[in-house]
Design an enzyme around this catalytic site. Structure first.
Site, PDB file in Angstrom:
ATOM      1  N   ASN A  20       0.927  -1.214   0.236  1.00  0.00           N
ATOM      2  CA  ASN A  20      -0.127   0.000   0.029  1.00  0.00           C
ATOM      3  C   ASN A  20       0.759   1.254   0.268  1.00  0.00           C
ATOM      4  O   ASN A  20       1.562   1.634   1.205  1.00  0.00           O
ATOM      5  CB  ASN A  20      -1.106  -0.123   1.120  1.00  0.00           C
ATOM      6  CG  ASN A  20      -1.848   1.263   1.224  1.00  0.00           C
ATOM      7  OD1 ASN A  20      -1.825   1.880   0.281  1.00  0.00           O
ATOM      8  ND2 ASN A  20      -2.202   1.455   2.495  1.00  0.00           N
ATOM      9  N   TRP A  21       0.889   1.823  -1.037  1.00  0.00           N
ATOM     10  CA  TRP A  21       1.825   3.087  -1.380  1.00  0.00           C
ATOM     11  C   TRP A  21       1.304   4.399  -0.670  1.00  0.00           C
ATOM     12  O   TRP A  21       2.172   5.433  -0.469  1.00  0.00           O
ATOM     13  CB  TRP A  21       2.069   3.580  -2.913  1.00  0.00           C
ATOM     14  CG  TRP A  21       2.775   2.377  -3.496  1.00  0.00           C
ATOM     15  CD1 TRP A  21       3.790   1.386  -2.729  1.00  0.00           C
ATOM     16  CD2 TRP A  21       3.184   2.265  -4.799  1.00  0.00           C
ATOM     17  NE1 TRP A  21       4.351   0.773  -3.596  1.00  0.00           N
ATOM     18  CE2 TRP A  21       4.140   1.108  -4.843  1.00  0.00           C
ATOM     19  CE3 TRP A  21       3.030   2.846  -6.007  1.00  0.00           C
ATOM     20  CZ2 TRP A  21       4.525   0.946  -6.307  1.00  0.00           C
ATOM     21  CZ3 TRP A  21       3.183   2.505  -7.133  1.00  0.00           C
ATOM     22  CH2 TRP A  21       4.160   1.358  -7.289  1.00  0.00           C
ATOM     23  N   LYS A  22       0.169   4.312  -0.100  1.00  0.00           N
ATOM     24  CA  LYS A  22      -0.577   5.328   0.302  1.00  0.00           C
ATOM     25  C   LYS A  22      -0.291   6.638  -0.437  1.00  0.00           C
ATOM     26  O   LYS A  22      -0.497   6.463  -1.465  1.00  0.00           O
ATOM     27  CB  LYS A  22      -0.117   5.548   1.949  1.00  0.00           C
ATOM     28  CG  LYS A  22      -0.244   4.349   2.839  1.00  0.00           C
ATOM     29  CD  LYS A  22       0.096   4.577   4.181  1.00  0.00           C
ATOM     30  CE  LYS A  22       0.177   3.122   4.717  1.00  0.00           C
ATOM     31  NZ  LYS A  22       0.004   3.244   6.259  1.00  0.00           N
ATOM     32  N   HIS A 102      -9.502   1.169   5.488  1.00  0.00           N
ATOM     33  CA  HIS A 102      -8.147   1.486   6.208  1.00  0.00           C
ATOM     34  C   HIS A 102      -8.338   2.572   7.251  1.00  0.00           C
ATOM     35  O   HIS A 102      -8.968   3.508   6.957  1.00  0.00           O
ATOM     36  CB  HIS A 102      -7.192   1.837   5.166  1.00  0.00           C
ATOM     37  CG  HIS A 102      -5.467   1.959   5.662  1.00  0.00           C
ATOM     38  ND1 HIS A 102      -5.172   2.663   6.499  1.00  0.00           N
ATOM     39  CD2 HIS A 102      -4.712   0.984   5.339  1.00  0.00           C
ATOM     40  CE1 HIS A 102      -4.188   2.643   6.778  1.00  0.00           C
ATOM     41  NE2 HIS A 102      -3.541   1.316   5.912  1.00  0.00           N
ATOM     42  N   GLU A 104      -6.434   4.743   8.073  1.00  0.00           N
ATOM     43  CA  GLU A 104      -6.148   6.402   7.904  1.00  0.00           C
ATOM     44  C   GLU A 104      -7.412   6.721   6.940  1.00  0.00           C
ATOM     45  O   GLU A 104      -7.319   7.993   6.918  1.00  0.00           O
ATOM     46  CB  GLU A 104      -4.993   6.134   7.029  1.00  0.00           C
ATOM     47  CG  GLU A 104      -3.877   6.000   7.960  1.00  0.00           C
ATOM     48  CD  GLU A 104      -2.356   5.271   7.070  1.00  0.00           C
ATOM     49  OE1 GLU A 104      -2.463   5.365   5.966  1.00  0.00           O
ATOM     50  OE2 GLU A 104      -1.521   4.875   7.700  1.00  0.00           O
ATOM     51  N   GLU A 165      -5.077  -4.751  10.975  1.00  0.00           N
ATOM     52  CA  GLU A 165      -3.973  -3.989  11.057  1.00  0.00           C
ATOM     53  C   GLU A 165      -4.326  -3.200  12.234  1.00  0.00           C
ATOM     54  O   GLU A 165      -5.046  -2.090  12.446  1.00  0.00           O
ATOM     55  CB  GLU A 165      -4.193  -2.818   9.900  1.00  0.00           C
ATOM     56  CG  GLU A 165      -3.765  -3.518   8.751  1.00  0.00           C
ATOM     57  CD  GLU A 165      -3.343  -2.251   7.705  1.00  0.00           C
ATOM     58  OE1 GLU A 165      -2.225  -2.514   7.337  1.00  0.00           O
ATOM     59  OE2 GLU A 165      -3.875  -1.472   7.501  1.00  0.00           O
ATOM     60  N   GLY A 171       2.644   2.211  11.008  1.00  0.00           N
ATOM     61  CA  GLY A 171       3.902   3.216  10.653  1.00  0.00           C
ATOM     62  C   GLY A 171       4.653   3.534  11.850  1.00  0.00           C
ATOM     63  O   GLY A 171       5.153   4.547  11.976  1.00  0.00           O
ATOM     64  N   SER A 201       3.633  -2.072  10.400  1.00  0.00           N
ATOM     65  CA  SER A 201       5.243  -2.183  10.594  1.00  0.00           C
ATOM     66  C   SER A 201       5.824  -3.579  10.171  1.00  0.00           C
ATOM     67  O   SER A 201       6.770  -4.087  10.925  1.00  0.00           O
ATOM     68  CB  SER A 201       5.447  -2.045  12.118  1.00  0.00           C
ATOM     69  OG  SER A 201       5.037  -0.597  12.253  1.00  0.00           O
ATOM     70  N   GLY A 222       3.155  -1.372   4.238  1.00  0.00           N
ATOM     71  CA  GLY A 222       3.003   0.090   3.971  1.00  0.00           C
ATOM     72  C   GLY A 222       4.377   0.674   3.619  1.00  0.00           C
ATOM     73  O   GLY A 222       4.880   0.579   2.429  1.00  0.00           O
ATOM     74  N   GLY A 223       4.861   1.270   4.739  1.00  0.00           N
ATOM     75  CA  GLY A 223       6.213   1.695   4.364  1.00  0.00           C
ATOM     76  C   GLY A 223       7.234   1.139   3.514  1.00  0.00           C
ATOM     77  O   GLY A 223       7.707   1.680   2.444  1.00  0.00           O
TER      78      GLY A 223
HETATM   79  O1  LIG Z   1      -1.542  -0.242   4.535  1.00  0.00           O
HETATM   80  C1  LIG Z   1      -0.567  -0.501   5.323  1.00  0.00           C
HETATM   81  C2  LIG Z   1      -0.417  -0.455   6.767  1.00  0.00           C
HETATM   82  O2  LIG Z   1      -1.123   0.916   7.062  1.00  0.00           O
HETATM   83  C3  LIG Z   1       0.822  -0.692   7.098  1.00  0.00           C
HETATM   84  O3  LIG Z   1       1.587   0.140   7.143  1.00  0.00           O
HETATM   85  P1  LIG Z   1       3.171   0.410   7.682  1.00  0.00           P
HETATM   86  O4  LIG Z   1       3.753  -1.007   7.082  1.00  0.00           O
HETATM   87  O5  LIG Z   1       3.960   1.500   7.372  1.00  0.00           O
HETATM   88  O6  LIG Z   1       3.027   0.230   9.054  1.00  0.00           O
END
Ligand SMILES: O=C[C@H](O)COP(=O)(O)O
Length: 236
Positions: A20-22, A102, A104, A165, A171, A201, A222-223
């Site tokens: 997920n590149w957000k 999600h 967010e 999650e 994050g 994470s 994510g990151g």
């Molecule tokens: O969509 C992915 C999640 O929000 C996890 O993000 P993260 O791997 O940066 O903690």
């Protein structure tokens, strides 16, 4: 012209790894990523959730077999909803999957609106990765299963996968414990009959152990999904 991607949930027989590149992307990033991304598709099903404006480019630049998903979808079918993107619009450009709920995005929507998103996506037969996760307080108060169960009401009769999650793990570098992930994923699969992904994470140090949990069917990353070398390592 109608573009199609065969992404139906039932096809995800291998472990599914979703990046997920957000709200991180540019054409330059996408081109570099596409050139250097070498997932082992014999071993994993793989998808990337790109921002809306890069969905088409991502479909073109990702290696064959990598699915491209949206990060969210509207809870309306069409009409005067400025700034919204419907499930039908996604399908029209060959995007057959999306995240919904999600944490967010949950910040900006009520539970009823999240439910509407699920209903709209399901009517269009778009693949849904439905994200749930408890707050730090629900976890420390010991009411996390009730918290998650309330979120799961929206998908009771819906064909989808669940991404678990914990909000406090997203994050933050704080990953949930293996026993905790195992407890929650077993609860979801036994009570709701859904395949479960873990997100929060995930990194090179912890991904292998999480994937070994029998009730975990994949990862939502994510990151780290922005780092093509690290994704190649996870997907080798
Ligand atoms: O969509 C992915 C999640 O929000 C996890 O993000 P993260 O791997 O940066 O903690």
């Amino acid at each position: 012209m109608l573009f199609t991607q065969k992404t139906k949930i039932k096809c995800f027989m291998k472990k599914l790894i979703i990046g997920n590149w957000k709200m991180n992307c540019s054409r330059e990033f996408l081109c570099d990523f596409g050139v250097n991304f070498r997932p082992n598709l014999n071993k994993f099903d793989v998808a990337i959730c790109a921002p809306y404006t890069f969905l088409q480019d991502a479909k073109e630049k990702m290696p064959d077999g990598v699915r491209v998903f949206a990060q969210d979808v509207a809870g309306f079918t069409s009409g005067a909803y400025t700034g919204q993107i419907s499930a039908k619009m996604l399908m029209d450009i060959g995007i057959c999957g999306t995240l919904i709920g999600h944490s967010e995005t949950r910040k900006y929507f009520q539970d009823e609106e999240i439910s509407s998103k699920v209903q709209c996506a399901s009517s269009e037969k778009i693949d849904i990765i439905y994200c749930i996760g408890e707050s730090e307080k629900a976890r420390s108060d010991g009411v996390y299963l009730e918290f998650l169960e309330a979120q799961l009401k929206a998908i009771k009769d819906i064909n989808c996968m669940i991404a678990y999650e914990p909000i406090w793990a997203i994050g933050t570098g704080k990953v949930a414990g293996i026993a905790d992930i195992s407890e929650v994923s077993s609860f979801i699969s036994s009570k709701f009959g859904k395949k479960v992904l873990y997100g929060g994470s995930v990194n090179l140090e912890n991904y292998a152990q999480i994937l070994e949990i029998p009730s975990i069917h994949g990862l939502l990353i994510g990151g780290v999904s922005l780092k093509v070398d690290e994704m190649n390592e996870i997907l080798k």
